[in-house]
Design a protein around this motif. Structure first.
Motif, mmCIF file in Angstrom:
data_model
loop_
_atom_site.group_PDB
_atom_site.id
_atom_site.type_symbol
_atom_site.label_atom_id
_atom_site.label_comp_id
_atom_site.label_asym_id
_atom_site.label_seq_id
_atom_site.Cartn_x
_atom_site.Cartn_y
_atom_site.Cartn_z
ATOM 1 N N ARG A 121 21.193 4.454 -25.196
ATOM 2 C CA ARG A 121 20.341 4.967 -25.198
ATOM 3 C C ARG A 121 19.567 5.292 -24.431
ATOM 4 O O ARG A 121 18.314 4.814 -24.939
ATOM 5 N N SER A 122 19.928 6.069 -23.711
ATOM 6 C CA SER A 122 19.000 6.656 -22.815
ATOM 7 C C SER A 122 19.206 8.315 -22.750
ATOM 8 O O SER A 122 18.737 8.361 -22.023
ATOM 9 N N VAL A 123 18.609 8.399 -23.705
ATOM 10 C CA VAL A 123 19.007 10.147 -24.253
ATOM 11 C C VAL A 123 17.426 10.669 -23.388
ATOM 12 O O VAL A 123 16.444 10.741 -23.208
ATOM 13 N N GLN A 124 17.409 11.516 -22.014
ATOM 14 C CA GLN A 124 17.254 12.032 -21.648
ATOM 15 C C GLN A 124 16.739 13.691 -21.955
ATOM 16 O O GLN A 124 15.615 13.588 -21.636
ATOM 17 N N ALA A 125 17.109 13.929 -23.200
ATOM 18 C CA ALA A 125 17.171 15.630 -23.141
ATOM 19 C C ALA A 125 18.194 16.053 -24.669
ATOM 20 O O ALA A 125 18.781 14.500 -24.484
ATOM 21 N N LYS A 143 18.515 25.066 -27.695
ATOM 22 C CA LYS A 143 16.941 25.553 -26.558
ATOM 23 C C LYS A 143 17.165 23.638 -27.119
ATOM 24 O O LYS A 143 17.216 22.226 -27.401
ATOM 25 N N LEU A 144 16.190 23.806 -26.140
ATOM 26 C CA LEU A 144 15.144 22.022 -25.349
ATOM 27 C C LEU A 144 14.106 21.621 -26.361
ATOM 28 O O LEU A 144 13.758 22.717 -26.824
ATOM 29 N N VAL A 145 14.930 21.245 -27.351
ATOM 30 C CA VAL A 145 13.938 20.494 -27.775
ATOM 31 C C VAL A 145 13.297 18.969 -27.825
ATOM 32 O O VAL A 145 11.694 19.273 -28.757
ATOM 33 N N ARG A 192 26.891 25.890 -32.845
ATOM 34 C CA ARG A 192 25.034 25.803 -32.535
ATOM 35 C C ARG A 192 25.177 25.782 -31.028
ATOM 36 O O ARG A 192 23.965 25.499 -30.601
ATOM 37 N N GLY A 193 25.633 24.802 -30.195
ATOM 38 C CA GLY A 193 25.600 24.165 -29.141
ATOM 39 C C GLY A 193 23.995 22.965 -28.893
ATOM 40 O O GLY A 193 23.404 22.835 -28.311
ATOM 41 N N ASP A 194 24.458 22.076 -29.856
ATOM 42 C CA ASP A 194 23.727 21.213 -30.136
ATOM 43 C C ASP A 194 23.914 19.612 -29.071
ATOM 44 O O ASP A 194 25.624 19.351 -29.271
ATOM 45 N N LEU A 195 23.216 19.567 -28.475
ATOM 46 C CA LEU A 195 23.832 18.349 -27.316
ATOM 47 C C LEU A 195 22.204 17.971 -27.141
ATOM 48 O O LEU A 195 21.414 17.576 -27.220
ATOM 49 N N ALA A 196 23.044 16.302 -26.646
ATOM 50 C CA ALA A 196 22.078 14.970 -25.941
ATOM 51 C C ALA A 196 22.055 14.946 -24.798
ATOM 52 O O ALA A 196 23.737 14.750 -24.440
ATOM 53 N N VAL A 197 22.143 14.651 -24.295
ATOM 54 C CA VAL A 197 21.925 14.310 -22.287
ATOM 55 C C VAL A 197 21.991 12.739 -22.434
ATOM 56 O O VAL A 197 19.960 12.966 -22.875
ATOM 57 N N VAL A 198 22.489 12.463 -21.456
ATOM 58 C CA VAL A 198 21.710 10.951 -21.613
ATOM 59 C C VAL A 198 22.281 10.653 -20.405
ATOM 60 O O VAL A 198 22.999 11.018 -19.353
ATOM 61 N N GLU A 199 21.488 9.782 -19.365
ATOM 62 C CA GLU A 199 21.347 8.823 -18.344
ATOM 63 C C GLU A 199 22.812 7.705 -18.497
ATOM 64 O O GLU A 199 22.452 6.965 -19.063
#
Length: 117
Positions: A93-97, A103-105, A75-82
């Motif tokens: 702790r720093s989830v950015q997106a 798709k960006l949710v 599916r392409g699920d992803l958490a972008v963190v700093e």
């Protein structure tokens, strides 16, 4: 309690990072703390903790053919963190997106409703 869990995991038990979010005094926004405790108290490497909350969780739920890794066909699920959570798990702790199905949710702590469903 931690000693027993450490011995169980070192003995080869497969574990999954999870949360009781929604239960009294366990809040949804504290999931990163669960990962931090696994590193600091259970002495698990950050990379292994991340596998436990993604790929291994997907296997346990029977949905590894859909999610759990960024590979073609899933599916392409992803958490972008700093930061780098493998170097320092506190980066979680720093989830950015957040992306779901590519798709960006969510971005900057704000849910983008049109992309959730």
């Amino acid at each position: 309690h931690f000693d027993l869990l450490r011995r169980t995991i070192r003995g080869g038990a497969k574990f999954i990072a999870s949360s009781d979010a929604g239960v009294q005094r366990t809040f949804f926004g504290e999931y990163a703390l669960t990962l931090e405790v696994m590193v600091s108290q259970l002495e698990i490497e950050p990379a292994e903790v991340l596998v436990s909350t993604t790929g291994r969780a997907a296997i346990a739920l029977g949905i590894a053919d859909l999610v759990g890794a960024l590979v073609p066909g899933r599916r392409g699920d992803l958490a972008v963190v700093e930061g780098d959570p493998i170097a320092d798990i506190r980066a979680m702790r720093s989830v950015q997106a957040v992306y779901r199905d590519g798709k960006l949710v969510a971005e900057g702590g704000t849910l983008i409703r049109s992309n959730v469903i």
